[in-house]
Design an enzyme around this catalytic site. Structure first.
Site, PDB file in Angstrom:
ATOM      1  N   LEU A 103      23.500  16.162 -39.340  1.00 32.44           N
ATOM      2  CA  LEU A 103      23.488  16.301 -37.891  1.00 32.44           C
ATOM      3  C   LEU A 103      24.904  16.018 -37.412  1.00 32.44           C
ATOM      4  CD1 LEU A 103      20.205  14.485 -36.724  1.00 32.44           C
ATOM      5  CD2 LEU A 103      20.756  16.896 -36.419  1.00 32.44           C
ATOM      6  N   ASP A 104      25.338  16.724 -36.395  1.00 31.42           N
ATOM      7  CA  ASP A 104      26.676  16.493 -35.850  1.00 31.42           C
ATOM      8  C   ASP A 104      26.824  15.037 -35.430  1.00 31.42           C
ATOM      9  OD1 ASP A 104      27.130  19.160 -36.212  1.00 31.42           O
ATOM     10  OD2 ASP A 104      26.892  19.701 -34.093  1.00 31.42           O
ATOM     11  N   ILE A 105      28.057  14.555 -35.410  1.00 32.67           N
ATOM     12  CA  ILE A 105      28.301  13.150 -35.074  1.00 32.67           C
ATOM     13  C   ILE A 105      27.786  12.804 -33.685  1.00 32.67           C
ATOM     14  CG2 ILE A 105      30.638  13.617 -34.212  1.00 32.67           C
ATOM     15  CD1 ILE A 105      31.435  10.843 -35.381  1.00 32.67           C
TER      16      ILE A 105
END
Length: 241
Positions: A103-105
């Site tokens: 998942l993106d930061i």
């Protein structure tokens, strides 16, 4: 299976520590003389093994559900940013777990932490088309044709044509300029959801994964919290609804 491996897989300590525990008589196996136990004593997965009087539960693999908070990288190690493994309790660390996918930061939501490489490959393989659903809040508005365009396959800014996806518009954002929707995709390209919404004329402001295959994010799990999956939940993750 050797007794010392059984104990190590249960998180009882390192091999050298376990040898000392056995020598001190801290380990018992039902039906066996504790004084005769050695590190290479053969036990089965069905054996009842006790450490300090407490029965140990053997697990070949671990499957943890994390509600990933924003600000963490979906990786095992990073020199600059905090990683999701820092949220995994110490009692699971000896399994050498890793995040299943990413998942993106700045994204939140459902992330599976495991040590089961075979399952990770099965669920992450592009050929398997495993669906993942995201809740999205974006600046801009979604047109009446947005769902249909998404179903046909959006073309991204670099010319890549996405596989057909499902878009459920919760609020088109026509009046507020803030659209809300859920999107189900079967791919995992870099920043794909953000790029898909960009193709629809919106900029993602908040992104949260709420479902993988048949497993939904536990609504009781707050960002940063983690717990083991139950057998029924693991079945939903593996096989869908």
């Amino acid at each position: 299976m050797r007794l010392d491996k059984f104990l190590a897989d249960c998180g009882a300590g390192t091999r050298s520590e376990i040898k000392k525990l056995i020598k001190r008589g801290m380990v018992e196996v039902e039906g066996m003389d504790a004084a005769a136990l050695k590190p290479d004593t053969k036990v089965s997965l069905e054996s009842r093994v006790f450490l300090g009087g407490e029965e140990l539960e053997y697990r070949e693999h671990i499957y943890l559900e994390l509600n990933k908070p924003a600000g963490y990288i979906s990786a095992t190690f990073d020199k600059r940013q905090p990683v999701v493994l820092e949220l995994v309790p110490e009692r699971f660390q000896h399994f050498k777990p890793f995040p299943m996918g990413r998942l993106d930061i700045d994204a939140e939501g459902l992330l599976i932490i495991t040590d089961d490489g075979a399952l990770a490959h099965e669920l992450l393989s592009p050929a398997k088309h495993v669906p993942k659903t995201y809740y999205v809040e974006a600046s801009g508005s979604l047109s009446a044709e947005a769902a249909e365009l998404t179903e046909k396959g959006l073309t991204l800014e670099d010319g890549y044509v996405c596989a057909p996806a499902k878009l459920k518009i919760i609020d088109p954002g026509e009046e507020s300029g803030a659209a809300k929707a859920e999107i189900e995709i079967t791919e995992g390209k870099f920043h794909q959801v953000k790029r898909m919404f960009s193709a629809l004329g919106c900029e993602v402001q908040y992104l949260k994964r709420i479902r993988i295959n048949g497993l939904e994010l536990d609504p009781e799990l707050r960002p940063g919290e983690i717990r083991e999956l139950g057998e029924d939940e693991l079945e939903k993750l593996k096989n869908g609804d």
